[in-house]
Design an enzyme around this catalytic site. Sequence first.
Site, PDB file in Angstrom:
ATOM      1  N   TYR A  82      -0.828  -0.174  -2.080  1.00 15.51           N
ATOM      2  CA  TYR A  82       0.236  -1.196  -2.157  1.00 15.51           C
ATOM      3  C   TYR A  82       0.097  -1.980  -3.463  1.00 15.51           C
ATOM      4  O   TYR A  82       1.033  -2.048  -4.260  1.00 15.51           O
ATOM      5  CB  TYR A  82       0.169  -2.146  -0.964  1.00 15.51           C
ATOM      6  N   LYS A 114       5.143  -3.023   2.106  1.00 15.51           N
ATOM      7  CA  LYS A 114       4.277  -4.111   1.618  1.00 15.51           C
ATOM      8  C   LYS A 114       2.978  -4.332   2.407  1.00 15.51           C
ATOM      9  O   LYS A 114       2.343  -5.374   2.293  1.00 15.51           O
ATOM     10  CB  LYS A 114       5.067  -5.403   1.630  1.00 15.51           C
ATOM     11  N   LYS A 117       2.407  -2.121  -7.199  1.00 15.64           N
ATOM     12  CA  LYS A 117       2.901  -3.342  -7.862  1.00 15.64           C
ATOM     13  C   LYS A 117       2.394  -3.386  -9.313  1.00 15.64           C
ATOM     14  O   LYS A 117       3.131  -3.756 -10.229  1.00 15.64           O
ATOM     15  CB  LYS A 117       2.461  -4.589  -7.096  1.00 15.64           C
ATOM     16  N   ARG A 135     -11.696  -5.428   6.540  1.00 15.07           N
ATOM     17  CA  ARG A 135     -10.602  -4.442   6.507  1.00 15.07           C
ATOM     18  C   ARG A 135     -10.594  -3.765   5.146  1.00 15.07           C
ATOM     19  O   ARG A 135     -10.607  -4.446   4.120  1.00 15.07           O
ATOM     20  CB  ARG A 135      -9.269  -5.146   6.769  1.00 15.07           C
ATOM     21  N   SER A 161       3.158  -9.038  -6.853  1.00 19.07           N
ATOM     22  CA  SER A 161       2.258  -9.554  -5.821  1.00 19.07           C
ATOM     23  C   SER A 161       0.915  -9.937  -6.409  1.00 19.07           C
ATOM     24  O   SER A 161       0.488  -9.364  -7.407  1.00 19.07           O
ATOM     25  CB  SER A 161       2.055  -8.455  -4.766  1.00 19.07           C
ATOM     26  N   THR A 168      -8.114 -10.378  15.500  1.00 20.11           N
ATOM     27  CA  THR A 168      -9.472 -10.091  14.995  1.00 20.11           C
ATOM     28  C   THR A 168      -9.560 -10.638  13.583  1.00 20.11           C
ATOM     29  O   THR A 168      -8.665 -10.387  12.774  1.00 20.11           O
ATOM     30  CB  THR A 168      -9.717  -8.562  14.952  1.00 20.11           C
TER      31      THR A 168
HETATM   32  C1  WQD Z   1      -4.531 -12.056   4.902  1.00 16.56           C
HETATM   33  C2  WQD Z   1      -5.971 -12.268   5.289  1.00 16.56           C
HETATM   34  C3  WQD Z   1      -7.051 -10.277   6.087  1.00 16.56           C
HETATM   35  C4  WQD Z   1      -4.773  -9.827   9.761  1.00 16.56           C
HETATM   36  C5  WQD Z   1      -0.677  -9.503   1.452  1.00 16.56           C
HETATM   37  C6  WQD Z   1       0.613  -8.872   1.884  1.00 16.56           C
HETATM   38  C7  WQD Z   1       1.696  -9.561   1.160  1.00 16.56           C
HETATM   39  C8  WQD Z   1       1.406  -9.623  -0.311  1.00 16.56           C
HETATM   40  C9  WQD Z   1       0.023 -10.127  -0.603  1.00 16.56           C
HETATM   41  C10 WQD Z   1       3.454 -10.201  -1.333  1.00 16.56           C
HETATM   42  C11 WQD Z   1      -6.851 -11.102   4.838  1.00 16.56           C
HETATM   43  C12 WQD Z   1      -6.972 -11.352   7.172  1.00 16.56           C
HETATM   44  C13 WQD Z   1      -5.225 -10.296   8.542  1.00 16.56           C
HETATM   45  C14 WQD Z   1      -5.613  -9.901  10.898  1.00 16.56           C
HETATM   46  C15 WQD Z   1      -7.317 -10.916   9.558  1.00 16.56           C
HETATM   47  N1  WQD Z   1       2.262 -10.547  -0.907  1.00 16.56           N
HETATM   48  N2  WQD Z   1      -6.489 -10.836   8.461  1.00 16.56           N
HETATM   49  N3  WQD Z   1      -6.860 -10.446  10.751  1.00 16.56           N
HETATM   50  O1  WQD Z   1      -3.884  -8.558   3.051  1.00 16.56           O
HETATM   51  O2  WQD Z   1      -3.488 -10.670   1.705  1.00 16.56           O
HETATM   52  O3  WQD Z   1      -1.750  -8.806   1.990  1.00 16.56           O
HETATM   53  O4  WQD Z   1      -0.820  -9.334   0.067  1.00 16.56           O
HETATM   54  O5  WQD Z   1       3.927  -9.139  -1.306  1.00 16.56           O
HETATM   55  O6  WQD Z   1       1.806 -10.898   1.677  1.00 16.56           O
HETATM   56  O7  WQD Z   1       0.567  -7.522   1.550  1.00 16.56           O
HETATM   57  O8  WQD Z   1      -2.215 -10.362   3.797  1.00 16.56           O
HETATM   58  O9  WQD Z   1      -1.839 -11.350   6.024  1.00 16.56           O
HETATM   59  O10 WQD Z   1      -2.573  -8.911   5.856  1.00 16.56           O
HETATM   60  O11 WQD Z   1      -4.187 -10.747   5.326  1.00 16.56           O
HETATM   61  O12 WQD Z   1      -8.455 -11.392   9.451  1.00 16.56           O
HETATM   62  O13 WQD Z   1      -5.260  -9.468  12.036  1.00 16.56           O
HETATM   63  O14 WQD Z   1      -6.048 -12.300   6.703  1.00 16.56           O
HETATM   64  O15 WQD Z   1      -8.327  -9.642   6.117  1.00 16.56           O
HETATM   65  O16 WQD Z   1      -8.116 -11.632   4.449  1.00 16.56           O
HETATM   66  P1  WQD Z   1      -2.957  -9.615   2.596  1.00 16.56           P
HETATM   67  P2  WQD Z   1      -2.644 -10.312   5.333  1.00 16.56           P
END
Ligand code: WQD
Length: 341
Positions: free
Chosen positions: A152, A87, A156, A297, A127, A218
């Site tokens: 990912y 995921k 889905k 990212r 998702s 970060t």
């Molecule tokens: C969230 C935000 C990053 C880490 C999720 C998961 C999963 C899925 C939905 C169900 C983003 C930012 C992150 C960091 C950051 N749901 N970030 N610094 O990418 O929305 O993915 O999608 O399955 O919950 O896959 O979740 O928590 O990785 O990121 O700034 O060190 O936080 O850029 O904007 P994401 P995430």
Amino acid sequence: MQTIIVTGGAGYIGSHTIIELLTNTAFNVVSIDNFSNSTTAAYDRIKKITNKNFETLNFDLCNEAELNKQLSGIKSIAGIIHFAAYKSVPESMNDPLAYYHNNLTSLNNLLKFALKNNITNFIFSSSCSVYGNADKLPVTEQTELKKAESPYGHTKQMGEDIIRFVCKAEPSFNVVLLRYFNPVGAHISGQIGEFPLNRPNNLVPIITQTAVGKNSLTVFGNKFDTRDGSCIRDYIHVSDIADAHVKALYYLIDKKNKSNVPVFNLGTGNGVSVLEAIHSFEKVSGKKLDYTIGPPREGDVIAVYADNTLARTELNWQPKYGLDDMMASAWKWQQTLEAGN
Ligand code: WQD
């Protein structure tokens, strides 16, 4: 007694859903997990929290022969809740084929088993990443799905399409597609939560690990077209997600579904930026978080949050926890881990 099969039951959302099933229903539970991103410690914690027992099977759902062998002896299966999948958005960018193989082969094998054994109630972990960068927010279940931004999210989207065609071919087979937004936080007891085996990729565990000096944070970009420049997500408490699964199960068992492949958004309906999430954590924990601003990212969606009207009305589901509760529960869990409990 009827049985619910939970795949990925040692995982984050799976373990919290088993707690809700054991606490609030009379079902037997059988959990399947290959421990690719979890350990049996989750099972011990579930049993301690619920004081209930349940069966656990350890095998890979991608192995069809093993799946049929291990599940053939289970009687009175009332439904399957399918969590097991990889995921991580960034991990999928680095290893797309691992995601396409694991997430789709396991789904196909499980669907075949369900059809062959006349199991007519199935819940699929989808998702919000299926929406991609939607044109309009909040997204409803009818919002047009844009190109997936990561393998990912693509698995889905493909999983949902596979299920729709299977349900078209098999009208008596019912599958609820639950589109999770961003599950975060931990069980109210502080005795179980997100427990990534390797360095986590997602925001909240990185925040709590940074707060105890075990990680560094970060912020991936602060120049997006959002109110503070950082990405927007709909963070939702993992126990609210778990509660929705029990309601979705009864929605099918009680035959309340109006189609045989209903879709529901599981979000709070509130868009929260990365910086706002950080500030909420600082407020509830009293800890000042050091973080740096880094480049965006790859694979990230800029903003997505839910219109959750359909889940609230059709499933009679209502998220109970707000952002501060989510952060406080995540912090309590991190402190449990730090104390070695
Ligand atoms: C969230 C935000 C990053 C880490 C999720 C998961 C999963 C899925 C939905 C169900 C983003 C930012 C992150 C960091 C950051 N749901 N970030 N610094 O990418 O929305 O993915 O999608 O399955 O919950 O896959 O979740 O928590 O990785 O990121 O700034 O060190 O936080 O850029 O904007 P994401 P995430």
